[in-house]
Write an enzyme that holds these catalytic residues in place. Sequence first.
Site, short mmCIF file in Angstrom:
data_model
loop_
_atom_site.label_atom_id
_atom_site.label_comp_id
_atom_site.label_asym_id
_atom_site.label_seq_id
_atom_site.Cartn_x
_atom_site.Cartn_y
_atom_site.Cartn_z
N ASN A 290 0.56 -1.72 -0.23
CA ASN A 290 0.12 -0.10 0.37
C ASN A 290 1.06 1.60 0.17
O ASN A 290 0.51 2.57 0.47
CB ASN A 290 -1.29 0.25 1.33
CG ASN A 290 -2.11 0.90 0.77
OD1 ASN A 290 -2.87 1.36 -0.34
ND2 ASN A 290 -3.57 0.86 1.44
N HIS B 87 -10.72 -8.10 8.31
CA HIS B 87 -9.96 -8.94 7.39
C HIS B 87 -9.65 -9.11 9.53
O HIS B 87 -10.66 -8.86 10.58
CB HIS B 87 -8.98 -8.32 7.93
CG HIS B 87 -8.60 -7.48 6.23
ND1 HIS B 87 -9.21 -8.13 4.81
CD2 HIS B 87 -7.70 -6.28 6.19
CE1 HIS B 87 -8.84 -7.29 4.07
NE2 HIS B 87 -7.95 -6.35 5.23
N ASN C 107 -3.46 0.11 -3.19
CA ASN C 107 -4.84 -0.01 -2.39
C ASN C 107 -5.73 0.91 -3.28
O ASN C 107 -5.55 2.27 -2.55
CB ASN C 107 -5.05 -0.24 -0.38
CG ASN C 107 -6.46 -0.75 -0.11
OD1 ASN C 107 -7.62 -0.81 -1.14
ND2 ASN C 107 -6.25 -1.59 0.90
N PRO C 108 -6.57 0.63 -3.87
CA PRO C 108 -7.36 1.88 -4.65
C PRO C 108 -8.08 2.68 -3.31
O PRO C 108 -7.96 4.03 -3.94
CB PRO C 108 -8.66 1.21 -5.28
CG PRO C 108 -7.99 -0.46 -5.67
CD PRO C 108 -7.30 -0.47 -4.51
N SER C 109 -7.60 2.58 -2.20
CA SER C 109 -8.93 3.42 -1.42
C SER C 109 -7.38 4.74 -0.68
O SER C 109 -8.15 6.11 -0.80
CB SER C 109 -9.26 2.79 0.10
OG SER C 109 -7.89 2.70 1.24
N SER D 78 -6.83 -10.73 4.20
CA SER D 78 -5.58 -9.28 3.84
C SER D 78 -4.43 -9.22 3.01
O SER D 78 -4.22 -10.18 2.67
CB SER D 78 -5.46 -9.03 5.53
OG SER D 78 -3.50 -9.91 5.19
N GLY E 157 -1.85 -8.74 3.50
CA GLY E 157 -0.54 -8.71 4.15
C GLY E 157 -0.45 -11.12 3.90
O GLY E 157 0.85 -11.26 2.78
#
Length: 360
Positions: A180, A334, A200-202, A286, A288
């Site tokens: 990210n 998650h 992450n698109p967020s 996640s 991760g």
Amino acid sequence: MAFRRCRFLYLFMFLFFVAFYGFITSIQERAHYCIITQGQIRWLPGRTCQNIKKSVIRTPLQKYKLNDLMKQVKSLQRCPWSVNTKAMKAIRSELRACCNASHNLLVTKANTHIGENITYETQRDRNIVITEKIYKMLPEVSPFREKLYRRCAVVGNGGSLLNSCCGSEIDQADFVFRFNLPPMNYSYDIGRKTDLVTANPSILHNSYSKLNAQRKPFMDLLKVYEPALIVIPAFSFPSSTDVSFRVFYTLQDFESQQKLAFFHPDYLMKLALYWKDKGLTARRLSSGLMIVSTALELCEEVTLYGFWPFSRGATGKPIPHHYYDNRIPKPGFHAMPDEFFFYTKMHSKEILKLRIGRCF
Ligand SMILES: *[C@@H]1O[C@H](CO)[C@@H](O)[C@H](O)[C@H]1NC(C)=O
Ligand SMILES: *[C@@H]1O[C@H](CO)[C@@H](O)[C@H](O)[C@H]1NC(C)=O
Ligand SMILES: *[C@@H]1O[C@H](CO)[C@@H](O)[C@H](O)[C@H]1NC(C)=O
């Protein structure tokens, strides 16, 4: 008499010590707290190590207690660790059979074609057809080589990385994964090398106005990761697709050579089923665990840094959520402690190395 004859010598020695002292302090400042010797580690007796590992391996998912787990992982940091090649091979072939990251982690021209109907990862009733326009954005083939990478570092963003001094160890890995688009200004703790970084698109929605406004700040951010491959989950949520495509067009408009690719939703879905089979029932893995699984497939040896999803460090002191801020994510999405349970198990089976606290 003796003093007079030797005074130049004394003066010289004095100046030498001043210079030497200055040199040492400047090194210390540079490396600040990162000078430590192997001799300072208090290793645990072999039998104690064996017992802790056995106890972790025996504990079923439904029965673990977070506090015990934290203590056990902390103790295991003082036990020798070397990869169990046989156990590693076994999990690698399982993951290859289920998910095949080396070919299918990313959507490529080799694993899709114009007109293919791709299903979104999280909304299986939503599809996107690969048009010629989308096809042109894809890499020709998977960027991963056939041969295993020898040592891989998977660097999470956990606050436990602060003051860890893990930077130089991370930089020695053959392949470094990060998450990210993290700030890279803590090199003593996190290193400088990046081979793959997720986005992450967020972060595009929240910090870069969905790339609908000025795009140079975003380009400046990406430069920090050069020459890493940037990977976006463009086909996980329908709302992420357009902004992911805008990242491609932004790179193109700025004539950037930076490589970009999209996670294949089928890979992520198959991986979720793989872990569900082992008992993980979170709404979504996640990133991760996604990348750790990829690394287990692509690497001979995997070490995890900054994976410590707790608000207190291994020493009991409060730590920030990330090494660069203390923003807490939305809960309930998650299953971080459950994922951590699996990492601890794999550490005990010597499949991957979970680095907590300081590197030495
Ligand atoms: C992974 O996919 C590639 C390309 O489709 C294929 O050649 C290879 O055999 C697959 N590997 C496994 C273990 O299924
Ligand atoms: C894609 O597949 C879905 C169902 O899986 C279908 O409803 C839709 O019409 C398909 N779209 C195209 C363009 O083929
Ligand atoms: C590193 O960068 C982040 C944001 O980019 C900033 O908030 C933080 O203060 C910086 N830290 C240091 C030690 O420079």
